[in-house]
Write a protein that holds these residues in place. Structure first.
Motif, PDB file in Angstrom:
ATOM      1  N   ASP A   1      60.326 -53.470  43.589  1.00 28.52           N
ATOM      2  CA  ASP A   1      61.435 -54.427  43.539  1.00 28.52           C
ATOM      3  C   ASP A   1      62.203 -54.445  44.855  1.00 28.52           C
ATOM      4  N   SER A   2      62.420 -53.282  45.455  1.00 23.88           N
ATOM      5  CA  SER A   2      63.175 -53.203  46.701  1.00 23.88           C
ATOM      6  C   SER A   2      62.298 -53.092  47.936  1.00 23.88           C
ATOM      7  N   GLY A   3      61.064 -52.629  47.748  1.00 30.80           N
ATOM      8  CA  GLY A   3      60.180 -52.398  48.882  1.00 30.80           C
ATOM      9  C   GLY A   3      60.356 -51.041  49.533  1.00 30.80           C
ATOM     10  N   SER A   4      61.209 -50.187  48.988  1.00 31.74           N
ATOM     11  CA  SER A   4      61.380 -48.840  49.552  1.00 31.74           C
ATOM     12  C   SER A   4      60.076 -48.054  49.417  1.00 31.74           C
ATOM     13  N   ILE A   5      59.739 -47.363  50.490  1.00 31.30           N
ATOM     14  CA  ILE A   5      58.436 -46.695  50.583  1.00 31.30           C
ATOM     15  C   ILE A   5      58.619 -45.223  50.910  1.00 31.30           C
ATOM     16  N   TYR A   6      57.738 -44.411  50.369  1.00 27.35           N
ATOM     17  CA  TYR A   6      57.760 -42.972  50.595  1.00 27.35           C
ATOM     18  C   TYR A   6      56.334 -42.505  50.883  1.00 27.35           C
ATOM     19  N   TYR A   7      56.223 -41.558  51.810  1.00 33.62           N
ATOM     20  CA  TYR A   7      54.922 -40.994  52.168  1.00 33.62           C
ATOM     21  C   TYR A   7      54.965 -39.481  52.136  1.00 33.62           C
ATOM     22  N   ALA A   8      53.837 -38.892  51.786  1.00 37.87           N
ATOM     23  CA  ALA A   8      53.677 -37.457  51.973  1.00 37.87           C
ATOM     24  C   ALA A   8      53.599 -37.171  53.463  1.00 37.87           C
ATOM     25  N   ASP A   9      54.112 -36.032  53.873  1.00 40.49           N
ATOM     26  CA  ASP A   9      54.113 -35.686  55.298  1.00 40.49           C
ATOM     27  C   ASP A   9      52.698 -35.681  55.877  1.00 40.49           C
ATOM     28  N   SER A  10      51.734 -35.309  55.070  1.00 44.18           N
ATOM     29  CA  SER A  10      50.357 -35.168  55.554  1.00 44.18           C
ATOM     30  C   SER A  10      49.712 -36.497  55.938  1.00 44.18           C
ATOM     31  N   VAL A  11      50.298 -37.617  55.489  1.00 41.64           N
ATOM     32  CA  VAL A  11      49.675 -38.914  55.777  1.00 41.64           C
ATOM     33  C   VAL A  11      50.570 -39.839  56.594  1.00 41.64           C
ATOM     34  N   LYS A  12      51.786 -39.419  56.886  1.00 44.92           N
ATOM     35  CA  LYS A  12      52.700 -40.262  57.652  1.00 44.92           C
ATOM     36  C   LYS A  12      52.091 -40.632  58.996  1.00 44.92           C
TER      37      LYS A  12
END
Length: 124
Positions: free
Chosen positions: A54-65
């Motif tokens: 809905d907002s487009g906020s995104i999160y990544y694991a450090d290993s794949v950033k």
């Protein structure tokens, strides 16, 4: 009924790229939290990337950033994971997950709906 169908896995050499897709149905696009997870043999399932559609906020694991990019196409109700510069340690079964508003979107335990998975193998 929520259904998630992953595709796009395969075998690539280190440094290669793959794009995973997750076709979703049973809920209105842009209303669920969605994520990509992976599980290697003998290891626990781990969060790779998550998105509040809905907002487009995104999160990544450090290993794949810096290497992986999660994106959504609400018109198709489809989630993507672009994976670049793949490493052997990225080898795993990759799963798509979805649920209503999820706090801590990289935690597998927060999701009730899962796809069947698609295998990614990175090897020379």
């Amino acid at each position: 009924q929520v259904q998630l169908v992953e595709s796009g896995g395969g075998s690539v050499q280190p440094g290669g790229s793959l794009r995973l897709s997750c076709a979703a149905s049973g809920f209105t696009a842009g209303t669920y939290t969605m994520g990509w997870f992976r599980q290697a043999p003998g290891k626990e399932r781990e969060g790779v990337a998550g998105i509040y559609t809905d907002s487009g906020s995104i999160y990544y694991a450090d290993s794949v950033k810096g290497r992986f990019t999660i994106s959504q196409d609400n018109a198709k109700n489809t989630l993507y994971l672009q994976m670049n510069n793949l490493k052997p340690e990225d080898t795993a079964m990759y799963y798509c997950a979805a649920d209503r508003r999820v706090w801590a979107p990289l935690l597998p335990s927060r999701y009730n709906f899962w796809g069947q998975g698609t295998q990614v193998t990175v090897s020379s």
